[in-house]
Every structure is written in C-alpha cells, then in structure tokens.
Design a protein around this motif. Structure first.
Motif, PDB file in Angstrom:
ATOM      1  N   LEU A 175      42.836  38.993  27.576  1.00  0.00           N
ATOM      2  CA  LEU A 175      44.236  39.181  27.588  1.00  0.00           C
ATOM      3  C   LEU A 175      44.700  40.326  26.879  1.00  0.00           C
ATOM      4  N   THR A 176      45.739  40.847  27.417  1.00  0.00           N
ATOM      5  CA  THR A 176      46.330  41.998  26.912  1.00  0.00           C
ATOM      6  C   THR A 176      47.721  42.451  27.205  1.00  0.00           C
ATOM      7  N   ILE A 201      41.343  45.482  35.832  1.00  0.00           N
ATOM      8  CA  ILE A 201      42.625  44.370  36.014  1.00  0.00           C
ATOM      9  C   ILE A 201      42.474  43.580  37.129  1.00  0.00           C
ATOM     10  N   THR A 202      42.470  42.222  36.647  1.00  0.00           N
ATOM     11  CA  THR A 202      42.454  41.272  37.664  1.00  0.00           C
ATOM     12  C   THR A 202      43.547  40.504  38.065  1.00  0.00           C
ATOM     13  N   GLY A 203      44.521  40.703  37.030  1.00  0.00           N
ATOM     14  CA  GLY A 203      45.565  39.922  37.048  1.00  0.00           C
ATOM     15  C   GLY A 203      46.846  40.451  36.124  1.00  0.00           C
ATOM     16  N   VAL A 204      48.197  40.131  36.496  1.00  0.00           N
ATOM     17  CA  VAL A 204      49.267  40.543  35.812  1.00  0.00           C
ATOM     18  C   VAL A 204      50.188  39.727  35.963  1.00  0.00           C
ATOM     19  N   GLN A 205      51.337  39.679  34.818  1.00  0.00           N
ATOM     20  CA  GLN A 205      52.435  38.858  34.852  1.00  0.00           C
ATOM     21  C   GLN A 205      53.424  39.691  34.351  1.00  0.00           C
ATOM     22  N   PRO A 206      54.101  40.503  34.916  1.00  0.00           N
ATOM     23  CA  PRO A 206      54.977  41.420  34.549  1.00  0.00           C
ATOM     24  C   PRO A 206      56.191  40.844  33.770  1.00  0.00           C
ATOM     25  N   GLU A 207      56.902  39.834  34.018  1.00  0.00           N
ATOM     26  CA  GLU A 207      57.779  39.259  33.359  1.00  0.00           C
ATOM     27  C   GLU A 207      57.302  38.884  31.895  1.00  0.00           C
ATOM     28  N   ASN A 208      56.143  38.849  31.290  1.00  0.00           N
ATOM     29  CA  ASN A 208      55.798  38.425  30.045  1.00  0.00           C
ATOM     30  C   ASN A 208      54.863  39.816  29.529  1.00  0.00           C
ATOM     31  N   ALA A 331      46.042  34.158  33.229  1.00  0.00           N
ATOM     32  CA  ALA A 331      44.564  34.184  33.575  1.00  0.00           C
ATOM     33  C   ALA A 331      44.370  32.957  34.520  1.00  0.00           C
ATOM     34  N   GLY A 332      45.271  32.304  35.160  1.00  0.00           N
ATOM     35  CA  GLY A 332      44.754  31.093  35.739  1.00  0.00           C
ATOM     36  C   GLY A 332      44.443  29.983  35.056  1.00  0.00           C
ATOM     37  N   LEU A 333      44.542  29.789  33.777  1.00  0.00           N
ATOM     38  CA  LEU A 333      44.137  28.739  33.156  1.00  0.00           C
ATOM     39  C   LEU A 333      45.054  27.562  32.894  1.00  0.00           C
TER      40      LEU A 333
END
Length: 336
Positions: A175-176, A201-208, A331-333
């Motif tokens: 995570l970064t 990069i395998t996933g993003v969450q732009p709002e955070n 991360a899908g956790l």
C-alpha cells in the motif's frame, strides 16, 4: 586242632547286611540334611518388597510437602522483582519496540518518468518568470535537481519522486499513496533487506489517495504488517510514523493522535478527503504512503498529507492519515 579266627572290616559288614525279606515294609531312610536358602535379589518377592518401600517413601514425602507447602508469593515479592529488573536492565522504549515490529514491512517507493515528460511537467508547474526579481521555488527531492535532469537523455527515465509503502500481504502486495506513483513510467521498491524490485499498480482508490502495488520479486522471508481497527483509537494515543522523508530513511517519528474524522483539502483545491486521522508525529515529503502505527507495531493508518499553510512544504505539527479500514478495502481485503 584249633581253627583260626576269621575277621572282617566294618565296611564289609555294612555291605553284607542281610536283605529285608520280601513283603516286609521298607526301613525308613535317614533324612537328608537341610540346605540353607540363598538371597536372590531378582526374585519376585524381593522386587515387590522394594516397590512397596519406594511407594511408602513417595507417599510420605508428598504428605510432608502438602503439610508445609511453598510460601505464597505476595505483591511485595513481585514489586521487589520488578524493581530489581528495572535497576539492572535497560528496557527498550515503546517507540523502539513498535519500530522493530513494523520495520520489516516498510519499503522505499521510487517512481520514474522519462525526461521529456518530466520537463513538460516542470514547465507547467513552474513557468518561466517574467521578471528576474521573481524567485523560482526550489523543487523538492533529488529527482528534480537541474543538473541531473539536464544530463539525462529525453528517453532516459529519471526519478520523479520518493515515497514510502507498507507490505500488507506477504506475497508482495504493498500500500502507498497514489500521488507517489501517479503517472510513473516505472516503479521500484526496496525492501528492508535491501532487495530492489520493479512493481506495478494493481489497484487505486483516488478518493483516499491510495494505490496498491505488486512487487515482481520479493524476499524469501517477507513479513507483512499487522493491521488494527481504528474503532477504539482515541485522541492522545501514542502513534509513530515510519517512512523516507526527503528520501532519508527509514526514519521514525513519534507523537500522538491529535484528532479523528478530520477533513483535508489539497493546496491546489482539487481534492478533499474526509474521515482522516490527525496526528502530530513529524512527517515530510517522502513520508507519503508510510504506515502510522500504534505502540504494538500495528498499522492504523497510511500517512497521506501534511498541512502546508506556507510554500515551504515542511511539517508544522499537523499530519493526516487514511484509516486502515479504507486502505484495506483498496487492496480488496475485508473490513475489520
């Protein structure tokens, strides 16, 4: 004429004893002398006697121990033992123990872009001043130094920025912050044992402002961080930020939780984030994406921003972290 006398020995007399007539009862034979019994230690009687004696001795010793018993440990004994330990041994601080727990999971994240793209970005961010009296802001980080940029070819990849990441799954999932790796042509991560690997990069969450990376090569003994819910986190709780401020590190800084459910808007005003953890542990550019941990070494947040009322971009005592619940969903956790 006289006849000579005849003599015979006693043996001959015994041998020549007359036989008992037939049908007559046999004479009683003399009894054989009794043979004294020898002591046999391997006999069953002796073994059982020894076992019985040992059992009796064991029962007796148990009865004595139960009768007298060990002395009960009092609170005074405990206090004396603790005091002696504190006087004779130097115990590590809470921050030192937390750092030892999280250190194997902290990684250095470096993003690279081609020189041609970086020059365009710098020109947009810092246009040529119209007047020589206008001071040009000094870029942060070694990647933006003019000499290094001028010597690079247009197709050469140069360092865009340095940040921090934390391993959350031991298969190399990291995570970064999204702003650390956004727009990068190449991403490299360096693990605690010095192993350097490319990452994607395998996933993003732009709002955070979060990004999930997957390292292409990992250490054999990679250890993932332990994450903890923020449900019981309170202002005043001790926390520590670990990262690479200005590329220096890993560095640790300690403080407390200053507040919860805070909102933050980026200096450009392009993005507003909510439900943030406010903390006062020192954080600077390069700490982005690093873990905010408790004194147990458990991650409660991802450092994402510092309040910058001036163009200096240095820490003034107010930092923000995304709660780990939000970061885990990126991360899908499953949530805690």
């Amino acid at each position: 004429m006289r006849r000579p006398a005849l003599y015979s020995s006693s043996r001959q007399q015994r041998q020549q004893q007359p036989e008992a007539p037939r049908g007559a009862p046999e004479a009683a034979q003399p009894a054989a002398p009794a043979t004294p019994r020898r002591f046999d230690p391997a006999s069953p009687r002796v073994l059982w006697a020894v076992i019985l004696l040992m059992a009796m001795a064991l029962v007796y010793s148990l009865s004595l121990s139960l009768r007298h018993g060990p002395r009960a440990i009092t609170q005074e004994d405990i206090d004396k033992a603790v005091l002696k330990t504190m006087e004779t041994q130097t115990l590590p601080s809470e921050y030192a123990k937390a750092y030892d727990s999280i250190r194997p999971a902290v990684v250095r994240v470096v993003s690279y872009v081609k020189k041609s793209r970086l020059k365009e970005a710098l020109e947009k961010a810092h246009p040529t001043p119209k007047s020589p009296k206008t001071a040009k802001p000094k870029p942060l980080g070694p990647a933006l130094e003019g000499d290094k940029l001028a010597k690079a070819d247009d197709d050469e990849e140069v360092e865009q920025g340095v940040g921090t990441g934390v391993v959350i799954i031991d298969k190399g999932v990291i995570l970064t912050n999204l702003h650390v790796v956004s727009g990068a042509d190449k991403i490299k991560v360096t693990f605690s044992d010095g192993l350097e690997a490319d990452a994607s990069i395998t996933g993003v969450q732009p709002e955070n402002d979060l990004a999930v990376l997957q390292a292409r090569k990992i250490p054999d003994d990679l250890i993932a961080a332990t994450m903890r819910s923020t449900a019981d986190l309170q202002p005043g709780d001790k926390v520590m930020a670990v990262g690479f401020p200005f590329g220096i590190g890993p560095s640790a800084s300690g403080g407390v939780v200053s507040g919860l459910k805070r909102s933050f808007r980026s200096p450009e005003g392009k993005q507003e984030m909510n439900n943030l953890i406010q903390f006062d542990a020192a954080a600077n550019p390069g700490n982005s994406g690093g873990p905010l941990v408790t004194m147990d070494g458990e991650v409660v947040g991802i450092v994402t921003a510092i309040l910058n009322p001036t163009p200096a971009r240095t820490f003034i005592g107010i930092g923000f972290a995304v709660p780990i619940e939000n970061a885990a969903t990126a991360a899908g956790l499953p949530p805690f």
